[in-house]
Design a protein around this motif. Sequence first.
Motif, PDB file in Angstrom:
ATOM      1  N   LYS A 118       0.823  -1.197   0.000  1.00  0.00           N
ATOM      2  CA  LYS A 118       0.000   0.000   0.000  1.00  0.00           C
ATOM      3  C   LYS A 118       0.865   1.259   0.000  1.00  0.00           C
ATOM      4  N   GLY A 119       2.003   1.165   0.647  1.00  0.00           N
ATOM      5  CA  GLY A 119       2.905   2.318   0.703  1.00  0.00           C
ATOM      6  C   GLY A 119       3.348   2.792  -0.674  1.00  0.00           C
ATOM      7  N   HIS A 120       3.500   1.847  -1.608  1.00  0.00           N
ATOM      8  CA  HIS A 120       3.901   2.248  -2.953  1.00  0.00           C
ATOM      9  C   HIS A 120       2.800   3.069  -3.617  1.00  0.00           C
ATOM     10  N   GLU A 122       0.613   4.892  -2.022  1.00  0.00           N
ATOM     11  CA  GLU A 122       0.575   6.207  -1.361  1.00  0.00           C
ATOM     12  C   GLU A 122       1.713   7.094  -1.838  1.00  0.00           C
ATOM     13  N   ALA A 123       2.890   6.483  -2.041  1.00  0.00           N
ATOM     14  CA  ALA A 123       4.014   7.268  -2.552  1.00  0.00           C
ATOM     15  C   ALA A 123       3.666   7.820  -3.935  1.00  0.00           C
ATOM     16  N   ALA A 124       3.072   6.966  -4.765  1.00  0.00           N
ATOM     17  CA  ALA A 124       2.713   7.398  -6.118  1.00  0.00           C
ATOM     18  C   ALA A 124       1.623   8.479  -6.072  1.00  0.00           C
ATOM     19  N   GLU A 125       0.644   8.289  -5.191  1.00  0.00           N
ATOM     20  CA  GLU A 125      -0.399   9.314  -5.031  1.00  0.00           C
ATOM     21  C   GLU A 125       0.203  10.645  -4.593  1.00  0.00           C
ATOM     22  N   SER A 126       1.153  10.544  -3.671  1.00  0.00           N
ATOM     23  CA  SER A 126       1.789  11.763  -3.167  1.00  0.00           C
ATOM     24  C   SER A 126       2.567  12.489  -4.256  1.00  0.00           C
ATOM     25  N   LEU A 127       2.934  11.743  -5.308  1.00  0.00           N
ATOM     26  CA  LEU A 127       3.644  12.363  -6.424  1.00  0.00           C
ATOM     27  C   LEU A 127       2.661  12.899  -7.462  1.00  0.00           C
ATOM     28  N   ALA A 128       1.391  12.953  -7.087  1.00  0.00           N
ATOM     29  CA  ALA A 128       0.347  13.543  -7.933  1.00  0.00           C
ATOM     30  C   ALA A 128      -0.008  12.673  -9.136  1.00  0.00           C
ATOM     31  N   MET A 129       0.329  11.390  -9.073  1.00  0.00           N
ATOM     32  CA  MET A 129      -0.044  10.519 -10.179  1.00  0.00           C
ATOM     33  C   MET A 129      -1.535  10.182 -10.108  1.00  0.00           C
ATOM     34  N   THR A 130      -2.157  10.001 -11.285  1.00  0.00           N
ATOM     35  CA  THR A 130      -3.562   9.598 -11.324  1.00  0.00           C
ATOM     36  C   THR A 130      -3.652   8.087 -11.090  1.00  0.00           C
ATOM     37  N   GLN A 133      -2.325   6.220 -14.020  1.00  0.00           N
ATOM     38  CA  GLN A 133      -0.853   6.284 -14.087  1.00  0.00           C
ATOM     39  C   GLN A 133      -0.226   5.350 -13.058  1.00  0.00           C
ATOM     40  N   HIS A 137       2.175   2.449 -14.279  1.00  0.00           N
ATOM     41  CA  HIS A 137       3.622   2.603 -14.077  1.00  0.00           C
ATOM     42  C   HIS A 137       4.141   1.988 -12.787  1.00  0.00           C
ATOM     43  N   VAL A 138       3.275   1.867 -11.798  1.00  0.00           N
ATOM     44  CA  VAL A 138       3.749   1.383 -10.498  1.00  0.00           C
ATOM     45  C   VAL A 138       3.260  -0.032 -10.210  1.00  0.00           C
TER      46      VAL A 138
ATOM     47  N   PHE B  85       8.404   8.880   3.271  1.00  0.00           N
ATOM     48  CA  PHE B  85       7.800   7.953   4.230  1.00  0.00           C
ATOM     49  C   PHE B  85       8.851   7.196   5.036  1.00  0.00           C
ATOM     50  N   ASN B  89       9.370   3.336   0.408  1.00  0.00           N
ATOM     51  CA  ASN B  89       8.393   3.142  -0.666  1.00  0.00           C
ATOM     52  C   ASN B  89       8.920   3.448  -2.060  1.00  0.00           C
ATOM     53  N   HIS B  93      10.791  -1.959  -9.130  1.00  0.00           N
ATOM     54  CA  HIS B  93      11.085  -2.379 -10.502  1.00  0.00           C
ATOM     55  C   HIS B  93      11.776  -1.289 -11.300  1.00  0.00           C
ATOM     56  N   VAL B 107       3.508  12.807 -14.827  1.00  0.00           N
ATOM     57  CA  VAL B 107       2.591  13.802 -14.251  1.00  0.00           C
ATOM     58  C   VAL B 107       2.787  15.164 -14.915  1.00  0.00           C
TER      59      VAL B 107
END
Lengths: 220, 242
Positions: A118-120, A122-130, A133, A137-138, B85, B89, B93, B107
């Motif tokens: 889940k942390g991945h 959240e990290a991606a969300e925090s980077l403003a990814m949709t 995306q 990508h993740v 964090f 995180n 890959h 983005v």
Amino acid sequence: MTYKLQFAELLPYWDVLLHGLIFTIVLTIVSTIGGIAVGTAGAAARTFGPKWLDPIVAAYVEIIRNTPFIVQLFFIFFGLPAAGVKLSETAAAFLAMVVNLGAYSTEIIRAGIEAVPKGHLEAAESLAMTRMQILRHVVLKQAFQKIYPALASQIIIVMLGSAVVSQISAEDLTYAANYIQSRNFRAFEVYLVVALLYLLLAIAARAVLRGIGRVIFPKA
Amino acid sequence: MSLVSIKDVRKSFGSVEVLKGVSIEVGRGDVVAIIGKSGSGKSTLLRCINGLETYDAGCISVDGIDVGKTRGNLRDLRRNVGMVFQQFNLFPHLTAAENVMLAPKVVNRESAHITKALAKETLAKVGLSDKADSYPSQLSGGQQQRVAIARALAMRPNVLLCDEITSALDPELVSEVLRVVERLASDGMTLILVTHEMRFARDVGTKLVFMHQGKVHEEGPPKPLFASPGTPELAQFIGMQH
Ligand SMILES: Nc1ncnc2c1ncn2[C@@H]1O[C@H](COP(=O)(O)OP(=O)(O)OP(=O)(O)O)[C@@H](O)[C@H]1O
Ligand SMILES: [Mg+2]
């Protein structure tokens, strides 16, 4: 009592065998690609899609996973014409295989998606990814890396299970075997050879899948 | 005007109120260190600032954007708010450089030329120029956390949120990460850090916030507060850390 093996009696039918072999290989490749595409879409829908879609995909998966493949095949080939959808043997075979692998791979890929920490996300969300995306990508590459061995096994299972399409006269390897032994009455030799061919196919498929895995996931 | 303004924010999980009216003002270039016992709501507060968590009442705004009213443009907010964090995180890959370049590329739709330059610049900033092509699994915890910082910096945020970013590290790796954060602070980056590193909070922080039972129990300049806590709770908390 001794039985004299006479493999020479198969020789006149080598082109029939080759035709069946190629059919099975093409059927496997196409249904692998189609099935994984369906499975990816299904898994993405269940995890990242709108809520209303989930029960629909879940129903598809459960129906396919809890009914025999041969019944699915018969339904598509013999049943659908009643609903106005008339398919050739070949088209029905390909469709049934894609639908079947699609359901199994939906569950396999979904397990991979859910195993992404889940942390991945959240990290991606925090980077403003949709969400799309993030999925692309993740999540997906990580998910595939995790479940690749399971998916590869399923592909082999489906490839061997494809023998069933001979029952609607799709001209695969097993159909070729049935055809030949009905002509030369050498069932023992024919099915021995065809079993060997399936064995070689499975070994080759495993090797190819392993190779593909090494290329796509160099660090797996 | 404050860069980050938190006004009377409340948040419950089910029937448990975790934030009970929290207010904090963060100016540009401030380094705010949030300390407090486990469960006092520090992470929850931080996660409310970039919309990872919603709040029930009050108001948070970042650079004039009201976090609670963003809905569709939560992403506009997040472009300006970086987060690092405890568990790094990193995307396993992708290489260090690819981790850093991903968000600018997808983005902000920056060109390959610009994202490469960004990766080079931010990895240099965290002292990892030589690890650009390493995968996270090939890096130490401290190095992974520095890549995570570089990844956040590559979006050029106005404020960086750090949630116990050294807590998962072996003791000998803590200082390399803190040094990077200290550099950011001296470069003028606005930082809000939840931390258990009391010395760091005192020496690098411009403002100390002590959270206790879902509220800001005490706040002010770190050095005087550490020297003479105004409440027995803070005194006890600081005492416990040694
Ligand atoms: N998603 C959640 N669902 C339910 N309860 C939660 C959730 N997240 C946090 N809590 C609860 O809210 C309270 C505050 O949690 P929070 O993580 O903000 O504390 P913290 O100050 O960061 O603690 P720590 O120092 O241990 O990280 C805790 O009691 C925690 O159990
Ligand atoms: Mg916390």
